[in-house]
Design a protein around this motif. Structure first.
Motif, PDB file in Angstrom:
ATOM      1  N   MET A   6     -10.741  16.067 -15.888  1.00 31.35           N
ATOM      2  CA  MET A   6     -11.511  16.133 -17.127  1.00 31.35           C
ATOM      3  C   MET A   6     -10.749  15.369 -18.212  1.00 31.35           C
ATOM      4  SD  MET A   6     -12.626  20.119 -16.950  1.00 31.35           S
ATOM      5  CE  MET A   6     -13.687  20.073 -18.374  1.00 31.35           C
ATOM      6  N   ILE A   7     -11.483  14.554 -18.960  1.00 33.89           N
ATOM      7  CA  ILE A   7     -10.887  13.766 -20.035  1.00 33.89           C
ATOM      8  C   ILE A   7     -11.703  13.963 -21.303  1.00 33.89           C
ATOM      9  CG2 ILE A   7     -10.395  11.434 -20.867  1.00 33.89           C
ATOM     10  CD1 ILE A   7      -9.805  10.637 -18.009  1.00 33.89           C
ATOM     11  N   GLN A   8     -11.011  14.233 -22.391  1.00 35.00           N
ATOM     12  CA  GLN A   8     -11.660  14.352 -23.693  1.00 35.00           C
ATOM     13  C   GLN A   8     -11.484  13.031 -24.425  1.00 35.00           C
ATOM     14  OE1 GLN A   8     -10.410  17.770 -25.877  1.00 35.00           O
ATOM     15  NE2 GLN A   8     -11.397  17.107 -27.763  1.00 35.00           N
ATOM     16  N   THR A   9     -12.572  12.473 -24.971  1.00 27.12           N
ATOM     17  CA  THR A   9     -12.516  11.179 -25.636  1.00 27.12           C
ATOM     18  C   THR A   9     -13.505  11.140 -26.789  1.00 27.12           C
ATOM     19  OG1 THR A   9     -12.614   8.794 -25.293  1.00 27.12           O
ATOM     20  CG2 THR A   9     -14.203  10.113 -24.084  1.00 27.12           C
ATOM     21  N   GLU A  10     -13.333  10.178 -27.654  1.00 29.85           N
ATOM     22  CA  GLU A  10     -14.281   9.964 -28.742  1.00 29.85           C
ATOM     23  C   GLU A  10     -15.459   9.157 -28.223  1.00 29.85           C
ATOM     24  OE1 GLU A  10     -12.332   8.246 -32.106  1.00 29.85           O
ATOM     25  OE2 GLU A  10     -10.799   9.793 -32.149  1.00 29.85           O
ATOM     26  N   LYS A  11     -16.593   9.297 -28.893  1.00 28.57           N
ATOM     27  CA  LYS A  11     -17.822   8.633 -28.454  1.00 28.57           C
ATOM     28  C   LYS A  11     -17.644   7.123 -28.308  1.00 28.57           C
ATOM     29  CE  LYS A  11     -22.574   7.835 -29.841  1.00 28.57           C
ATOM     30  NZ  LYS A  11     -23.587   8.029 -30.875  1.00 28.57           N
ATOM     31  N   ASN A  12     -16.959   6.495 -29.258  1.00 37.34           N
ATOM     32  CA  ASN A  12     -16.831   5.038 -29.212  1.00 37.34           C
ATOM     33  C   ASN A  12     -15.875   4.559 -28.119  1.00 37.34           C
ATOM     34  OD1 ASN A  12     -14.516   5.944 -30.476  1.00 37.34           O
ATOM     35  ND2 ASN A  12     -14.561   4.442 -32.111  1.00 37.34           N
ATOM     36  N   GLN A  13     -15.131   5.456 -27.473  1.00 38.43           N
ATOM     37  CA  GLN A  13     -14.216   5.089 -26.393  1.00 38.43           C
ATOM     38  C   GLN A  13     -14.736   5.497 -25.012  1.00 38.43           C
ATOM     39  OE1 GLN A  13     -11.255   3.347 -26.572  1.00 38.43           O
ATOM     40  NE2 GLN A  13     -11.981   2.932 -28.636  1.00 38.43           N
ATOM     41  N   ALA A  14     -15.843   6.230 -24.968  1.00 36.15           N
ATOM     42  CA  ALA A  14     -16.329   6.803 -23.711  1.00 36.15           C
ATOM     43  C   ALA A  14     -16.630   5.745 -22.645  1.00 36.15           C
ATOM     44  CB  ALA A  14     -17.572   7.659 -23.967  1.00 36.15           C
ATOM     45  N   GLU A  15     -17.287   4.666 -23.020  1.00 33.68           N
ATOM     46  CA  GLU A  15     -17.648   3.642 -22.037  1.00 33.68           C
ATOM     47  C   GLU A  15     -16.393   3.011 -21.428  1.00 33.68           C
ATOM     48  OE1 GLU A  15     -20.368  -0.377 -21.620  1.00 33.68           O
ATOM     49  OE2 GLU A  15     -20.372   0.735 -23.505  1.00 33.68           O
ATOM     50  N   LYS A  16     -15.400   2.707 -22.247  1.00 39.43           N
ATOM     51  CA  LYS A  16     -14.153   2.125 -21.733  1.00 39.43           C
ATOM     52  C   LYS A  16     -13.453   3.100 -20.794  1.00 39.43           C
ATOM     53  CE  LYS A  16      -9.729   0.113 -23.114  1.00 39.43           C
ATOM     54  NZ  LYS A  16      -9.201   0.316 -21.807  1.00 39.43           N
ATOM     55  N   VAL A  17     -13.394   4.373 -21.166  1.00 45.02           N
ATOM     56  CA  VAL A  17     -12.758   5.384 -20.319  1.00 45.02           C
ATOM     57  C   VAL A  17     -13.463   5.465 -18.972  1.00 45.02           C
ATOM     58  CG1 VAL A  17     -12.353   7.866 -20.050  1.00 45.02           C
ATOM     59  CG2 VAL A  17     -11.817   6.753 -22.220  1.00 45.02           C
ATOM     60  N   MET A  18     -14.799   5.520 -18.987  1.00 42.23           N
ATOM     61  CA  MET A  18     -15.550   5.619 -17.731  1.00 42.23           C
ATOM     62  C   MET A  18     -15.351   4.387 -16.858  1.00 42.23           C
ATOM     63  SD  MET A  18     -19.037   7.668 -18.705  1.00 42.23           S
ATOM     64  CE  MET A  18     -19.415   6.870 -20.247  1.00 42.23           C
ATOM     65  N   ASN A  19     -15.331   3.195 -17.461  1.00 43.05           N
ATOM     66  CA  ASN A  19     -15.111   1.969 -16.686  1.00 43.05           C
ATOM     67  C   ASN A  19     -13.699   1.909 -16.113  1.00 43.05           C
ATOM     68  OD1 ASN A  19     -17.689   0.852 -16.925  1.00 43.05           O
ATOM     69  ND2 ASN A  19     -17.207  -0.065 -18.897  1.00 43.05           N
ATOM     70  N   ASP A  20     -12.710   2.307 -16.903  1.00 43.85           N
ATOM     71  CA  ASP A  20     -11.330   2.328 -16.412  1.00 43.85           C
ATOM     72  C   ASP A  20     -11.170   3.304 -15.244  1.00 43.85           C
ATOM     73  OD1 ASP A  20     -10.687   0.484 -18.361  1.00 43.85           O
ATOM     74  OD2 ASP A  20      -9.677   1.937 -19.679  1.00 43.85           O
ATOM     75  N   MET A  21     -11.773   4.473 -15.357  1.00 42.06           N
ATOM     76  CA  MET A  21     -11.686   5.472 -14.288  1.00 42.06           C
ATOM     77  C   MET A  21     -12.432   5.007 -13.034  1.00 42.06           C
ATOM     78  SD  MET A  21      -9.734   7.876 -15.405  1.00 42.06           S
ATOM     79  CE  MET A  21     -10.072   9.293 -14.366  1.00 42.06           C
ATOM     80  N   ALA A  22     -13.549   4.322 -13.222  1.00 40.37           N
ATOM     81  CA  ALA A  22     -14.314   3.809 -12.073  1.00 40.37           C
ATOM     82  C   ALA A  22     -13.490   2.807 -11.268  1.00 40.37           C
ATOM     83  CB  ALA A  22     -15.613   3.171 -12.554  1.00 40.37           C
ATOM     84  N   GLU A  23     -12.673   2.014 -11.944  1.00 42.91           N
ATOM     85  CA  GLU A  23     -11.807   1.059 -11.246  1.00 42.91           C
ATOM     86  C   GLU A  23     -10.797   1.774 -10.350  1.00 42.91           C
ATOM     87  OE1 GLU A  23      -9.982  -1.585 -14.035  1.00 42.91           O
ATOM     88  OE2 GLU A  23     -11.890  -2.495 -14.600  1.00 42.91           O
ATOM     89  N   GLU A  24     -10.472   3.027 -10.676  1.00 46.78           N
ATOM     90  CA  GLU A  24      -9.536   3.821  -9.880  1.00 46.78           C
ATOM     91  C   GLU A  24     -10.253   4.686  -8.840  1.00 46.78           C
ATOM     92  OE1 GLU A  24      -6.844   6.023 -12.363  1.00 46.78           O
ATOM     93  OE2 GLU A  24      -6.580   4.325 -13.716  1.00 46.78           O
TER      94      GLU A  24
END
Length: 49
Positions: A6-24
């Protein structure tokens, strides 16, 4: 066996977080709006071990 994170993030960073995690190899399970002290999103991921 599945592994969850589980990761807590701000709305404007959510897409980057999801894309970074998908690469892993992580996949999104849920995205929850979280408004405790600050407005943020709580994103739950999983992947096969």
């Amino acid at each position: 066996m599945k592994e969850y994170k589980m990761i807590q993030t701000e709305k404007n960073q959510a897409e980057k977080v999801m894309n970074d995690m998908a690469e892993e190899g992580w996949e999104v399970v849920t995205v929850t709006f979280w408004n405790y002290w600050t407005v943020s999103l709580l994103i739950t991921f999983f992947r096969e071990r």
